[in-house]
Motif scaffolding. Sequence first.
Motif, PDB file in Angstrom:
ATOM      1  N   GLN A   1       0.488   3.646  -2.999  1.00 58.10           N
ATOM      2  CA  GLN A   1      -0.482   4.739  -2.976  1.00 58.10           C
ATOM      3  C   GLN A   1      -0.174   5.747  -1.872  1.00 58.10           C
ATOM      4  OE1 GLN A   1      -2.258   1.264  -2.791  1.00 58.10           O
ATOM      5  NE2 GLN A   1      -4.088   1.623  -4.022  1.00 58.10           N
TER       6      GLN A   1
ATOM      7  N   PRO B   1      -1.455   4.841  -8.585  1.00 57.40           N
ATOM      8  CA  PRO B   1      -2.896   4.548  -8.652  1.00 57.40           C
ATOM      9  C   PRO B   1      -3.297   3.218  -8.028  1.00 57.40           C
ATOM     10  CG  PRO B   1      -1.867   4.211 -10.797  1.00 57.40           C
ATOM     11  CD  PRO B   1      -0.826   4.852  -9.925  1.00 57.40           C
ATOM     12  N   SER B   2      -2.351   2.310  -7.873  1.00 57.94           N
ATOM     13  CA  SER B   2      -2.630   1.009  -7.267  1.00 57.94           C
ATOM     14  C   SER B   2      -1.320   0.445  -6.713  1.00 57.94           C
ATOM     15  CB  SER B   2      -3.219   0.045  -8.299  1.00 57.94           C
ATOM     16  OG  SER B   2      -2.222  -0.378  -9.222  1.00 57.94           O
ATOM     17  N   THR B   3      -1.397  -0.782  -6.195  1.00 55.88           N
ATOM     18  CA  THR B   3      -0.183  -1.430  -5.687  1.00 55.88           C
ATOM     19  C   THR B   3       0.616  -2.109  -6.796  1.00 55.88           C
ATOM     20  OG1 THR B   3      -1.351  -3.514  -5.231  1.00 55.88           O
ATOM     21  CG2 THR B   3      -1.298  -1.869  -3.468  1.00 55.88           C
TER      22      THR B   3
ATOM     23  N   SER C   1       0.826  -1.208   0.000  1.00 56.26           N
ATOM     24  CA  SER C   1       0.000   0.000   0.000  1.00 56.26           C
ATOM     25  C   SER C   1       0.856   1.252   0.000  1.00 56.26           C
ATOM     26  CB  SER C   1      -0.934   0.003   1.213  1.00 56.26           C
ATOM     27  OG  SER C   1      -0.226  -0.291   2.404  1.00 56.26           O
TER      28      SER C   1
END
Length: 287
Positions: free
Chosen positions: A66, A72-74, A63
Amino acid sequence: MSHQTLDVAPSRATPTPVPMKRLTVPAIRSRKGKEPIVMLTAYTTRMAQLLDSHCDALLVGDSLGQVIYGLPSTLPVTLDMMIAHGAAVVRGSHHSVVIVDMPFGSYEASPERAFESASRMLAETGAAAVKLEGGEAMAPTVAFLSARGIPVCGHIGLTPQAVNALGGYGARGRSEAEQAKILRDARAIADAGAFAIVVEGVVETLANAITAAIAVPTIGIGASAQCDGQVLVIDDMLGMFERTARFVKKFDDMAGRISAAVETYAADVRSRAFPGADQVYAARDQG
């Protein structure tokens, strides 16, 4: 004669630690059905120092993609990123078990690939364990790593690295078929040798069923208070972000407090109230 000197001790990087005996993976494993396990994410040395005495485990979560990097994501998180932050958290902790996420693409191809990544992770960070996402398909990998001395924490239910396949971040286990699949996943990962399993974003009744069905601790995040422990992203529970998942309880409003402090700082700079007499160095007396 009076003079001022720079205060260089203790250093921010190496404050004097409070002696503590670090918990172990078997200690976490033995907490099944006993005192709930307290886990939070940590990404930096200073945050680890602040959390360490209150937690049983610190999770260096992917995480951080982010939370730290604004991704925008992992999915774009790399092994090098996880190692750098994992080592920082180990340096800042003396009590908690440190678990580091295996990033997307570093373990799925084969058990051998997973071992290569995980062994490097533990060697270069000093962490105690790795965490990887996935159910039945990952059971052989969990068994392969566990048999070779690498403790594994599982992660089932809502698995963020599979967000594209899942179609989003919604709760899992709303249908009987999906509940049955996730329960099979939990049993497979536990039977393969995982010492604990994170259960994320599933309906409460399913989380309770999983906790009752497996012999290793469940650590809930958006699951159930009846899990054997709980984990949250530290920045979420401190109120650093306005938008968070439904399952997040904000225990503070750190974003608001930081904003207020910076507003005061900015006003003091603009009015030349800062720095004041206590923050500047006077010339030495010559007399």
